[in-house]
Scaffold this motif. Structure first.
Motif, PDB file in Angstrom:
ATOM      1  N   ILE A   1      16.934 -41.420 -12.141  1.00 40.40           N
ATOM      2  CA  ILE A   1      16.576 -40.885 -13.453  1.00 40.40           C
ATOM      3  C   ILE A   1      15.118 -40.438 -13.445  1.00 40.40           C
ATOM      4  CG2 ILE A   1      16.185 -41.504 -15.883  1.00 40.40           C
ATOM      5  CD1 ILE A   1      18.665 -43.399 -15.589  1.00 40.40           C
ATOM      6  N   ILE A   2      14.244 -41.264 -12.888  1.00 40.44           N
ATOM      7  CA  ILE A   2      12.820 -40.921 -12.825  1.00 40.44           C
ATOM      8  C   ILE A   2      12.618 -39.628 -12.043  1.00 40.44           C
ATOM      9  CG2 ILE A   2      10.587 -41.643 -11.853  1.00 40.44           C
ATOM     10  CD1 ILE A   2      11.432 -44.549 -12.594  1.00 40.44           C
ATOM     11  N   GLU A   3      13.293 -39.515 -10.906  1.00 36.29           N
ATOM     12  CA  GLU A   3      13.135 -38.331 -10.047  1.00 36.29           C
ATOM     13  C   GLU A   3      13.660 -37.057 -10.708  1.00 36.29           C
ATOM     14  OE1 GLU A   3      13.739 -40.793  -5.882  1.00 36.29           O
ATOM     15  OE2 GLU A   3      15.220 -39.306  -6.477  1.00 36.29           O
ATOM     16  N   LEU A   4      14.777 -37.183 -11.417  1.00 38.69           N
ATOM     17  CA  LEU A   4      15.448 -35.989 -11.924  1.00 38.69           C
ATOM     18  C   LEU A   4      15.100 -35.623 -13.360  1.00 38.69           C
ATOM     19  CD1 LEU A   4      19.000 -36.547 -10.420  1.00 38.69           C
ATOM     20  CD2 LEU A   4      17.165 -35.085  -9.548  1.00 38.69           C
ATOM     21  N   ARG A   5      14.695 -36.580 -14.172  1.00 32.83           N
ATOM     22  CA  ARG A   5      14.537 -36.323 -15.603  1.00 32.83           C
ATOM     23  C   ARG A   5      13.091 -36.306 -16.108  1.00 32.83           C
ATOM     24  NH1 ARG A   5      19.491 -35.789 -18.437  1.00 32.83           N
ATOM     25  NH2 ARG A   5      17.946 -35.343 -20.027  1.00 32.83           N
ATOM     26  N   LEU A   6      12.165 -36.920 -15.381  1.00 33.59           N
ATOM     27  CA  LEU A   6      10.787 -36.971 -15.853  1.00 33.59           C
ATOM     28  C   LEU A   6       9.975 -35.828 -15.273  1.00 33.59           C
ATOM     29  CD1 LEU A   6       9.882 -40.779 -15.643  1.00 33.59           C
ATOM     30  CD2 LEU A   6      10.985 -39.517 -17.499  1.00 33.59           C
ATOM     31  N   THR A   7       8.979 -35.409 -16.038  1.00 29.43           N
ATOM     32  CA  THR A   7       8.070 -34.371 -15.527  1.00 29.43           C
ATOM     33  C   THR A   7       7.188 -34.998 -14.443  1.00 29.43           C
ATOM     34  OG1 THR A   7       6.292 -34.903 -17.077  1.00 29.43           O
ATOM     35  CG2 THR A   7       7.982 -33.325 -17.835  1.00 29.43           C
ATOM     36  N   PRO A   8       6.597 -34.172 -13.590  1.00 32.94           N
ATOM     37  CA  PRO A   8       5.690 -34.723 -12.574  1.00 32.94           C
ATOM     38  C   PRO A   8       4.547 -35.534 -13.194  1.00 32.94           C
ATOM     39  CG  PRO A   8       6.268 -32.471 -12.008  1.00 32.94           C
ATOM     40  CD  PRO A   8       6.842 -32.734 -13.373  1.00 32.94           C
ATOM     41  N   LEU A   9       4.027 -35.089 -14.338  1.00 34.69           N
ATOM     42  CA  LEU A   9       2.960 -35.839 -14.998  1.00 34.69           C
ATOM     43  C   LEU A   9       3.454 -37.208 -15.454  1.00 34.69           C
ATOM     44  CD1 LEU A   9       0.089 -36.012 -16.159  1.00 34.69           C
ATOM     45  CD2 LEU A   9       0.991 -34.932 -18.253  1.00 34.69           C
ATOM     46  N   GLN A  10       4.644 -37.246 -16.050  1.00 33.09           N
ATOM     47  CA  GLN A  10       5.205 -38.522 -16.485  1.00 33.09           C
ATOM     48  C   GLN A  10       5.453 -39.439 -15.290  1.00 33.09           C
ATOM     49  OE1 GLN A  10       8.607 -36.999 -18.626  1.00 33.09           O
ATOM     50  NE2 GLN A  10       7.598 -37.296 -20.619  1.00 33.09           N
ATOM     51  N   GLN A  11       5.950 -38.891 -14.195  1.00 29.01           N
ATOM     52  CA  GLN A  11       6.167 -39.689 -12.989  1.00 29.01           C
ATOM     53  C   GLN A  11       4.851 -40.283 -12.493  1.00 29.01           C
ATOM     54  OE1 GLN A  11       8.289 -37.485  -9.960  1.00 29.01           O
ATOM     55  NE2 GLN A  11       9.851 -36.815 -11.397  1.00 29.01           N
ATOM     56  N   GLN A  12       3.809 -39.459 -12.494  1.00 24.95           N
ATOM     57  CA  GLN A  12       2.504 -39.904 -12.008  1.00 24.95           C
ATOM     58  C   GLN A  12       1.943 -41.015 -12.904  1.00 24.95           C
ATOM     59  OE1 GLN A  12      -0.366 -36.712 -11.855  1.00 24.95           O
ATOM     60  NE2 GLN A  12      -1.598 -37.741 -10.298  1.00 24.95           N
ATOM     61  N   ILE A  13       2.019 -40.831 -14.208  1.00 29.92           N
ATOM     62  CA  ILE A  13       1.515 -41.843 -15.144  1.00 29.92           C
ATOM     63  C   ILE A  13       2.318 -43.131 -15.012  1.00 29.92           C
ATOM     64  CG2 ILE A  13       1.306 -42.437 -17.603  1.00 29.92           C
ATOM     65  CD1 ILE A  13       0.638 -39.430 -18.090  1.00 29.92           C
ATOM     66  N   LEU A  14       3.632 -43.019 -14.945  1.00 33.51           N
ATOM     67  CA  LEU A  14       4.488 -44.198 -14.804  1.00 33.51           C
ATOM     68  C   LEU A  14       4.155 -44.956 -13.528  1.00 33.51           C
ATOM     69  CD1 LEU A  14       6.983 -45.683 -16.065  1.00 33.51           C
ATOM     70  CD2 LEU A  14       8.367 -44.344 -14.480  1.00 33.51           C
ATOM     71  N   HIS A  15       3.969 -44.229 -12.439  1.00 25.83           N
ATOM     72  CA  HIS A  15       3.637 -44.857 -11.162  1.00 25.83           C
ATOM     73  C   HIS A  15       2.302 -45.606 -11.245  1.00 25.83           C
ATOM     74  CE1 HIS A  15       3.725 -45.500  -6.843  1.00 25.83           C
ATOM     75  NE2 HIS A  15       2.454 -45.143  -6.821  1.00 25.83           N
ATOM     76  N   MET A  16       1.308 -44.950 -11.802  1.00 25.61           N
ATOM     77  CA  MET A  16      -0.002 -45.594 -11.896  1.00 25.61           C
ATOM     78  C   MET A  16       0.049 -46.830 -12.786  1.00 25.61           C
ATOM     79  SD  MET A  16      -2.968 -42.683 -11.944  1.00 25.61           S
ATOM     80  CE  MET A  16      -2.202 -41.226 -12.611  1.00 25.61           C
ATOM     81  N   LYS A  17       0.782 -46.766 -13.878  1.00 23.49           N
ATOM     82  CA  LYS A  17       0.835 -47.891 -14.815  1.00 23.49           C
ATOM     83  C   LYS A  17       1.688 -49.033 -14.271  1.00 23.49           C
ATOM     84  CE  LYS A  17       0.274 -49.971 -18.772  1.00 23.49           C
ATOM     85  NZ  LYS A  17      -0.847 -50.879 -18.825  1.00 23.49           N
ATOM     86  N   GLU A  18       2.902 -48.721 -13.812  1.00 26.17           N
ATOM     87  CA  GLU A  18       3.864 -49.764 -13.454  1.00 26.17           C
ATOM     88  C   GLU A  18       3.727 -50.257 -12.019  1.00 26.17           C
ATOM     89  OE1 GLU A  18       5.088 -49.761 -17.277  1.00 26.17           O
ATOM     90  OE2 GLU A  18       5.529 -51.226 -15.739  1.00 26.17           O
ATOM     91  N   TYR A  19       3.405 -49.382 -11.095  1.00 28.43           N
ATOM     92  CA  TYR A  19       3.341 -49.783  -9.693  1.00 28.43           C
ATOM     93  C   TYR A  19       1.926 -50.137  -9.238  1.00 28.43           C
ATOM     94  CZ  TYR A  19       8.143 -48.220  -9.410  1.00 28.43           C
ATOM     95  OH  TYR A  19       9.480 -48.080  -9.616  1.00 28.43           O
ATOM     96  N   GLU A  20       0.952 -49.416  -9.769  1.00 30.92           N
ATOM     97  CA  GLU A  20      -0.426 -49.676  -9.370  1.00 30.92           C
ATOM     98  C   GLU A  20      -1.156 -50.599 -10.341  1.00 30.92           C
ATOM     99  OE1 GLU A  20      -0.771 -45.183  -7.511  1.00 30.92           O
ATOM    100  OE2 GLU A  20      -2.475 -45.989  -8.596  1.00 30.92           O
TER     101      GLU A  20
END
Length: 168
Positions: free
Chosen positions: A110-129
């Motif tokens: 879902i993350i790969e197919l439905r989120l914008t690149p900006l949303q993916q980047q923000i989600l990654h920084m917040k949740e993974y980093e």
């Protein structure tokens, strides 16, 4: 459980398993292939499956995973290498971990197919980093409220898509 019981359970519930596979895959041939592969994998360990209910649950999880793997191969999406001996110790805890792994894969997709690149980047920084909103805003040259809004929209999209998938 005997191989006869696995066979009868699979035969009785085959139409339901096929409908499940067709929710993921575009054509009946691919769905049939996923069912055949799932049965083959479970057949090797039929004497380790304790009941009809366990056979049904493991088949559902196996069919879903095979369908997702098929879609990933077709779309050239990265996959996680599986331990080849994983199927040798099928148990309730294995069924639970397989179900969790399948849900995690669904969310990743879902993350790969439905989120914008900006949303993916923000989600990654917040949740993974584990970065804070103000750090993300500084890195991306955005206002903190804009970061919060993008993250909120991303989470909402993930939640809605996930719930739709789980209803199927």
């Amino acid at each position: 459980m005997s191989k006869e019981t696995l066979t009868s359970t699979f035969t009785e519930l085959r139409k339901g398993f096929l409908r499940l596979a067709m929710r993921f895959l575009p054509n009946k041939e691919d769905a049939d292939d996923a069912l055949q592969e799932a049965f083959f994998r479970l057949w090797k360990h039929a004497d380790q499956i304790g009941s009809r209910e366990e056979a049904e649950a493991l088949t559902v999880v196996t069919v879903k995973n095979l369908c997702i793997d098929t879609l990933r191969r077709r779309n050239h999406l990265p996959t996680v290498e599986l331990d080849e001996n994983r199927d040798e110790s099928i148990s309730d805890s294995t069924a639970e971990s397989m179900e969790k792994e399948e849900r995690f894969r669904m969310v990743e997709r879902i993350i790969e197919l439905r989120l914008t690149p900006l949303q993916q980047q923000i989600l990654h920084m917040k949740e993974y980093e584990g970065k804070k909103y103000n750090e993300i805003a500084d890195i991306l040259g955005m206002q903190e409220p804009a970061v919060r809004m993008q993250l909120s929209r991303a989470r909402k999209e993930i939640r809605e898509c996930y719930l739709k998938q789980m209803e199927r």
